[in-house]
Design a protein around this motif. Structure first.
Motif, PDB file in Angstrom:
ATOM      1  N   VAL A  33       0.933  -1.167  -0.171  1.00  0.00           N
ATOM      2  CA  VAL A  33       0.065  -0.121  -0.036  1.00  0.00           C
ATOM      3  C   VAL A  33       0.902   1.297   0.124  1.00  0.00           C
ATOM      4  O   VAL A  33       1.666   1.348   0.887  1.00  0.00           O
ATOM      5  N   LEU A  34       0.789   1.976  -0.941  1.00  0.00           N
ATOM      6  CA  LEU A  34       1.679   3.287  -1.155  1.00  0.00           C
ATOM      7  C   LEU A  34       0.820   4.509  -1.063  1.00  0.00           C
ATOM      8  O   LEU A  34      -0.426   4.630  -1.425  1.00  0.00           O
ATOM      9  N   TYR A  35       1.465   5.477  -0.103  1.00  0.00           N
ATOM     10  CA  TYR A  35       0.815   6.808  -0.016  1.00  0.00           C
ATOM     11  C   TYR A  35       1.969   7.704  -0.608  1.00  0.00           C
ATOM     12  O   TYR A  35       3.018   7.691  -0.449  1.00  0.00           O
ATOM     13  N   VAL A  36       1.372   8.562  -1.675  1.00  0.00           N
ATOM     14  CA  VAL A  36       2.245   9.524  -2.329  1.00  0.00           C
ATOM     15  C   VAL A  36       1.920  10.829  -1.631  1.00  0.00           C
ATOM     16  O   VAL A  36       0.581  11.621  -1.651  1.00  0.00           O
ATOM     17  N   VAL A  37       2.761  11.687  -1.245  1.00  0.00           N
ATOM     18  CA  VAL A  37       2.936  13.039  -0.756  1.00  0.00           C
ATOM     19  C   VAL A  37       3.189  13.840  -1.983  1.00  0.00           C
ATOM     20  O   VAL A  37       4.093  14.036  -2.493  1.00  0.00           O
ATOM     21  N   GLY A  88       4.247   1.983   2.166  1.00  0.00           N
ATOM     22  CA  GLY A  88       5.380   2.729   1.594  1.00  0.00           C
ATOM     23  C   GLY A  88       4.897   4.239   1.408  1.00  0.00           C
ATOM     24  O   GLY A  88       3.663   4.404   1.171  1.00  0.00           O
ATOM     25  N   VAL A  89       5.809   5.085   1.460  1.00  0.00           N
ATOM     26  CA  VAL A  89       5.570   6.643   1.330  1.00  0.00           C
ATOM     27  C   VAL A  89       6.495   7.105   0.238  1.00  0.00           C
ATOM     28  O   VAL A  89       7.767   6.890   0.338  1.00  0.00           O
ATOM     29  N   VAL A  99       4.431   4.835 -10.223  1.00  0.00           N
ATOM     30  CA  VAL A  99       5.044   3.865 -11.471  1.00  0.00           C
ATOM     31  C   VAL A  99       6.697   3.638 -10.751  1.00  0.00           C
ATOM     32  O   VAL A  99       6.906   2.438 -11.034  1.00  0.00           O
ATOM     33  N   LYS A 100       7.227   4.696 -10.315  1.00  0.00           N
ATOM     34  CA  LYS A 100       8.602   4.464  -9.712  1.00  0.00           C
ATOM     35  C   LYS A 100       8.483   3.430  -8.732  1.00  0.00           C
ATOM     36  O   LYS A 100       9.195   2.600  -8.633  1.00  0.00           O
ATOM     37  N   ALA A 101       7.593   3.632  -7.711  1.00  0.00           N
ATOM     38  CA  ALA A 101       7.325   2.600  -6.779  1.00  0.00           C
ATOM     39  C   ALA A 101       7.061   1.234  -7.105  1.00  0.00           C
ATOM     40  O   ALA A 101       7.626   0.298  -6.690  1.00  0.00           O
ATOM     41  N   GLY A 106       8.843  -4.088  -7.274  1.00  0.00           N
ATOM     42  CA  GLY A 106       8.763  -5.047  -7.674  1.00  0.00           C
ATOM     43  C   GLY A 106       7.536  -5.656  -8.015  1.00  0.00           C
ATOM     44  O   GLY A 106       7.343  -6.767  -8.354  1.00  0.00           O
ATOM     45  N   ALA A 107       6.746  -4.697  -8.091  1.00  0.00           N
ATOM     46  CA  ALA A 107       5.290  -5.023  -8.300  1.00  0.00           C
ATOM     47  C   ALA A 107       4.891  -5.179  -9.983  1.00  0.00           C
ATOM     48  O   ALA A 107       5.557  -4.588 -10.823  1.00  0.00           O
ATOM     49  N   ASP A 108       3.915  -6.186 -10.056  1.00  0.00           N
ATOM     50  CA  ASP A 108       3.789  -6.519 -11.498  1.00  0.00           C
ATOM     51  C   ASP A 108       2.339  -6.294 -11.794  1.00  0.00           C
ATOM     52  O   ASP A 108       1.616  -6.548 -12.845  1.00  0.00           O
ATOM     53  N   LEU A 109       1.553  -5.529 -10.780  1.00  0.00           N
ATOM     54  CA  LEU A 109       0.201  -5.225 -11.110  1.00  0.00           C
ATOM     55  C   LEU A 109       0.008  -3.995 -10.087  1.00  0.00           C
ATOM     56  O   LEU A 109       0.433  -3.795  -8.872  1.00  0.00           O
TER      57      LEU A 109
END
Length: 149
Positions: A33-37, A88-89, A99-101, A106-109
């Motif tokens: 789970v990614l949070y983008v600031v 991750g943040v 996209v960078k994260a 190593g995500a594939d979806l």
């Protein structure tokens, strides 16, 4: 079947729906789970950071604290399906950082929530999900408001 799923998460009902979907469909796989600031879209961002150099750092610390609160919600959602998540943040422009994260983790979806928008809204409003669908080098699954799991 993907091995690693990335779910951008901002605590909105759409993000929660996307995470529920990811947990239901890919819960046996690794989920991050990614949070983008993103200072360009965050309503708490100041118009300028030039007066006091510490303002940026203080704001960024506040947003990271906010991310931890959101991750608590995300962990509760994942727990409903007995799924373990990683978090991750990232700091920067949302679509670019997602996209960078995905590459770094190593995500594939990527699983992302989308609004059902009118034609006018689609033309006027830039949408992170649409950018991801167009530019992501890996598949993107969109979960609409009406998709229930």
């Amino acid at each position: 079947m993907p091995n690693h799923v990335l779910v951008p998460f901002d605590g909105s009902p759409l993000a929660e729906r996307a995470l529920r979907y990811a947990c239901a469909e890919y819960g046996s796989e690794s989920i991050t789970v990614l949070y983008v600031v993103d200072e360009n879209s965050d309503e708490t961002a100041a118009a300028g950071w030039g007066d006091h150099p510490s303002e940026w750092d203080d704001w960024l610390d506040e947003r990271r604290d906010h991310a931890r609160d959101l991750f608590t919600v995300a962990e509760e959602i994942a727990g409903e399906k007995d799924v373990q998540i990683r978090t991750g943040v990232a700091v920067g422009q949302a679509a670019e950082m997602i996209v960078k994260a995905a590459e770094e983790y190593g995500a594939d979806l990527i699983v992302v929530g989308v609004h059902g928008q009118s034609r006018l809204e689609e033309l006027v409003v830039g949408d992170v999900a649409k950018t991801l669908v167009r530019e992501s080098p890996i598949p993107v699954t969109t979960v609409r408001e009406s998709d229930d799991r």
